[in-house]
Design a protein around this motif. Structure first.
Motif, PDB file in Angstrom:
ATOM      1  N   GLU A 762      13.534  -1.847   8.644  1.00  0.00           N
ATOM      2  CA  GLU A 762      13.180  -0.601   7.961  1.00  0.00           C
ATOM      3  C   GLU A 762      12.110  -0.849   6.894  1.00  0.00           C
ATOM      4  O   GLU A 762      11.180  -0.050   6.723  1.00  0.00           O
ATOM      5  CB  GLU A 762      14.446  -0.010   7.320  1.00  0.00           C
ATOM      6  N   CYS A 765       8.823  -1.241   8.643  1.00  0.00           N
ATOM      7  CA  CYS A 765       8.335   0.062   9.127  1.00  0.00           C
ATOM      8  C   CYS A 765       7.749   0.881   7.979  1.00  0.00           C
ATOM      9  O   CYS A 765       6.705   1.540   8.132  1.00  0.00           O
ATOM     10  CB  CYS A 765       9.511   0.828   9.777  1.00  0.00           C
ATOM     11  N   LYS A 766       8.439   0.844   6.841  1.00  0.00           N
ATOM     12  CA  LYS A 766       7.900   1.568   5.690  1.00  0.00           C
ATOM     13  C   LYS A 766       6.532   1.016   5.271  1.00  0.00           C
ATOM     14  O   LYS A 766       5.606   1.766   4.928  1.00  0.00           O
ATOM     15  CB  LYS A 766       8.883   1.486   4.531  1.00  0.00           C
ATOM     16  N   GLN A 768       4.377  -0.522   7.202  1.00  0.00           N
ATOM     17  CA  GLN A 768       3.371  -0.091   8.196  1.00  0.00           C
ATOM     18  C   GLN A 768       3.011   1.375   8.018  1.00  0.00           C
ATOM     19  O   GLN A 768       1.841   1.770   8.152  1.00  0.00           O
ATOM     20  CB  GLN A 768       3.913  -0.336   9.602  1.00  0.00           C
ATOM     21  N   ASP A 769       4.043   2.216   7.731  1.00  0.00           N
ATOM     22  CA  ASP A 769       3.764   3.636   7.533  1.00  0.00           C
ATOM     23  C   ASP A 769       2.872   3.848   6.327  1.00  0.00           C
ATOM     24  O   ASP A 769       1.917   4.636   6.360  1.00  0.00           O
ATOM     25  CB  ASP A 769       5.099   4.364   7.359  1.00  0.00           C
TER      26      ASP A 769
END
Length: 809
Positions: A762, A765-766, A768-769
């Protein structure tokens, strides 16, 4: 009696020729014999040293070709049928040549044939042969002949004519003169071919008479006769008649009589352009020096001119002597003058046909010579309104035309008339001309007293025989060789040369003139005197005598003053009534002339006013059109200024809008920059948290591994990587409760490990976002900066460019 018979023979011979010409249109065909006429021309070409063969010159008076010894030559024969039905010439099988006249057939020698065939227009049949003069058989025509002597040469061509049973031979006899190979020959205005007319009489043969049945129509030769043979046969039938030369050519100089009553035609006599190499070199050096300073004549020029200017150089030398070397303005003026109308047009037209009728260049009505002569006389009559055109000018203009183009001839004519004083002879009722006559008589009284006394006794005055000498400068009746030499001296020394030539003529003719009466003397001046100088030798002697006479200008001025004194005394001695009547006539003539001039001026004034009125109307129309155009231009200017102001306002508004948008874009850029900074800060914080979490997870994992390794029971169940071993060792020996506890503990540890990995994923992913959002934000900022800013700048440039173009317009 012989003259009368000769005149009759000539008249009937011309009538016979006219009848023959008319009969050529519809030739009479008879069963016994048909007459076919052929014209055969001979042309001799000589190697010019440049790789080509040029036609040799032919003396027009003596009708003799001028050849150079040792030069390769070519014989060209042109055969043309001029009457009756056309006969087909099949081929030439022999071109022969022999020195001499009336030669035998055995004396003829074949030449090498080069070509034969019809001409491009199909009217003539042309045969060309090579003539090598060094061949022993032609040695006689390869040796230099004495000056003024000539010899004969015979040329023959044998032709096969399809309709004629036997070959036909055309025989040409002509004169030749052989010169040195180093001589330069300048060609005169003469034909370079010798032409003879032949009359071939044929008879149509019967079929049984033919040797060959090749043709439906076959002829037998009855006779072949040349024009010269016909003339000889006709004239020998008249006792005492004079014979003519061969083939339409001029009679030999030895047979030409000088005692007939016919005067010499103007333009008679040919002038050879031959000149010694040394003389040409001398003149060439002189002209080279002269061209360096045209304002000063070379010192040796008068001596060379007295010997005669070479014919080939006369055009250039005459222009230099007259001072016409830089006459571009007069050339342009001449081209304007020939477009104007001349009041003496009818007189000019009438005199043109009578000027130099004996010269080939001027004898044809409507030819180039007469056309140029007409234009020069017309141009001068318009140029010099006071004198206009007078009889005698055309002869002088014709002499100039033989040596230069018409524009330069006009310039030299103007110089002679104005600068040399020739036009003064035509002014004031020829007053100056009568003064010249008085001067000539005084010179005769001094140099030829016995001839002067004889003229006084018979009542012969100078104006009765010398008027043409002065008004035409001897160009009207004397041979061209003498005329050209007189113009040489005139242009070099002035019009006083006329007195020298006139005295020389009187001196050489003194013995003949003293023995004549009044009419005999006039006839002698009109006929024998000009004919005597057809001989180049006699003309040279005369010019040498004229150049040797020393007549000073001081003496001529003295006689001129004496003439005017005598005229004044005569006017004073006249009765008052006669003097007043003469003065009244003179005043009346002047009054009539002034009235005529006044009428002309009034007519010219009216014409000028009409022309000016037309010009003024045209100018006013143009002014109105220009005013309208000016108003339209002013209106366009006002519109352009309004458009300029509007564009300036729009430009200011656009600039303000651009400034606001630029400020807004800058604030947005700053805002985006702060957002990006915050994104970066969040990303860095998340990265730190992730690293801390990963570190703590690794620490806990290491603790769990340590605890597992420390437990004897658990270490058996797990390998070094932390995975469960599927064995039936001690673990299998455990009780169910222990085994279940271990499994639960293992399950919790795996669950905790899974949660840790999930948190790690997670966090990634954060990250990358956040990076994706940051890239999008950067792209939006860049796109906004590029698109909007570029559009704004391009629109500003477009508006300012359009505005600048309109301002320039």
């Amino acid at each position: 009696v012989s003259r009368i018979l000769y005149s009759f023979a000539t008249a009937f011979r011309r009538s016979a020729k006219k009848a023959m010409i008319s009969s050529q249109q519809a030739p009479p065909l008879t069963p016994e014999g048909d007459l076919f006429t052929f014209t055969v021309s001979l042309e001799i070409r000589e190697d010019d040293g440049k790789g080509t063969f040029s036609a040799v010159a032919k003396d027009k008076d003596k009708q003799s070709f001028k050849l150079r010894a040792g030069m390769d030559k070519k014989i060209v024969i042109y055969v043309q049928q001029t009457s009756n039905k056309e006969l087909a010439i099949e081929r030439c099988f022999g071109l022969l040549l022999s020195p001499g006249k009336n030669v035998k057939n055995s004396d003829m020698h074949l030449l090498d044939l080069e070509s034969m065939g019809k001409s491009s227009d199909g009217k003539s049949y042309i045969i060309t042969g090579s003539w090598h003069p060094n061949t022993p058989q032609f040695q006689a025509v390869n040796e230099e002949t004495p000056k003024d002597k000539f010899m004969y040469m015979t040329t023959a061509v044998d032709l096969v004519i399809t309709e004629v049973e036997e070959p036909v031979r055309f025989l040409l006899e002509n004169r030749v003169r052989v010169c040195s190979p180093n001589d330069r020959l300048y060609w005169p205005f003469s034909k370079r071919s010798y032409t003879e007319t032949f009359y071939l009489k044929l008879r149509q043969m019967e079929r049984k008479e033919r040797k060959s049945p090749a043709s439906d129509t076959l002829y037998e030769v009855l006779s072949l006769e040349s024009e010269a043979e016909r003339e000889r046969r006709k004239t020998t039938a008249s006792p005492g008649a004079l014979t003519t030369g061969p083939g339409g050519s001029s009679p030999p100089e030895d047979e030409e009589e000088e005692d007939n009553d016919e005067p010499l035609l103007s333009g008679s006599g040919d002038v050879s352009k031959e000149c010694a190499e040394k003389i040409l070199e001398t003149w060439g050096d002189l002209l080279s020096k002269w061209h360096l300073n045209l304002s000063v004549r070379p010192r040796q020029l008068p001596a060379l001119v007295r010997s005669g200017v070479p014919e080939a150089l006369r055009g250039e030398v005459w222009q230099l002597l007259a001072g016409c070397h830089n006459n571009d303005h007069q050339v342009e003026e001449y081209r304007t003058l020939i477009t104007k109308e001349s009041p003496q047009d009818s007189a000019i037209t009438r005199d043109i046909n009578r000027t130099f009728p004996a010269h080939d260049y001027f004898k044809d009505t409507g030819g180039d010579g007469q056309d140029s002569l007409y234009k020069i006389c017309k141009a001068y009559s318009v140029y010099d309104e006071e004198i206009g055109y007078c009889q005698g000018q055309s002869f002088l203009a014709a002499v100039l035309l033989l040596h230069m183009p018409e524009e330069q001839a006009f310039s030299v004519l103007v110089k002679i008339m104005f600068d040399y004083g020739l036009r003064d002879l035509f002014k004031q009722n020829f007053e100056d001309l009568h003064c010249k006559f008085f001067q000539l008589e005084r010179l005769m009284q001094e140099y030829l007293p016995d001839l002067y006394s004889h003229f006084l006794n018979v009542g012969l005055e100078a104006h009765m025989y010398a008027s043409q000498w002065f008004l035409t400068l001897f160009t009207a009746k004397f041979p061209l060789y003498m005329v050209f030499h007189i113009i040489d001296l005139l242009l070099c020394e002035g019009i006083s040369v006329i007195f020298n030539v006139a005295l020389a003529l009187l001196k050489t003719s003194k013995d003949d003139l003293i023995s004549t009466d009044f009419e005999g003397a006039l006839k002698f001046f009109r006929v024998p005197v000009p004919k005597r100088y057809r001989s180049e030798e006699n003309a040279k002697k005369l010019m040498e005598l004229a150049c040797g006479m020393k007549i000073s200008q001081k003496k001529l001025k003295k006689h001129e003053k004496e003439y005017h004194t005598i005229k004044e005394e005569q006017e004073q001695q006249e009765a008052p009534i006669e003097r007043y009547e003469r003065e009244n006539r003179r005043l009346q003539e002047a009054n009539m002339r002034l009235e005529q001039e006044n009428d002309d001026l009034a007519h010219e004034l009216v014409s000028s006013k009409i022309a000016l009125r037309k010009d003024l109307d045209n100018v006013e129309e143009k002014a109105d059109a220009l005013n309208k155009e000016l108003l339209m231009t002013k209106q366009k200017l006002v519109d352009a200024e309004d458009e300029k102001r509007r564009l300036e306002e729009e430009s200011a508004q656009l600039k303000e809008m651009c400034r606001r948008e630029l400020d807004k874009s800058e604030s947005e850029i700053k805002k985006n920059g702060s957002i990006i900074g915050e994104y970066k800060q969040i990303c860095s914080q998340l990265s730190e948290r992730l690293e801390k979490q990963q570190t703590s997870n690794r620490g806990e994992l290491d603790k769990i591994k340590a605890r597992v390794d420390g437990c004897e029971k658990c270490s058996v169940l797990f390998n070094k990587e932390g995975r469960v071993r599927l064995t039936t060792g001690p673990l299998g020996a455990m009780g169910p409760e222990e085994s279940e506890g271990l499994k639960n503990q293992l399950r919790e540890m795996e669950l905790e490990l899974a949660q840790t990995k999930l948190q790690l994923v997670e966090a990634e992913c954060k990250i990358q976002d956040l990076e994706h959002h940051m890239g999008l934000a950067m792209n939006e900022v860049q796109a906004a900066k590029k698109t909007w800013f570029n559009r704004t700048l391009s629109s500003i440039k477009t508006v300012t460019g359009t505005q600048g173009g309109k301002e320039n317009t």
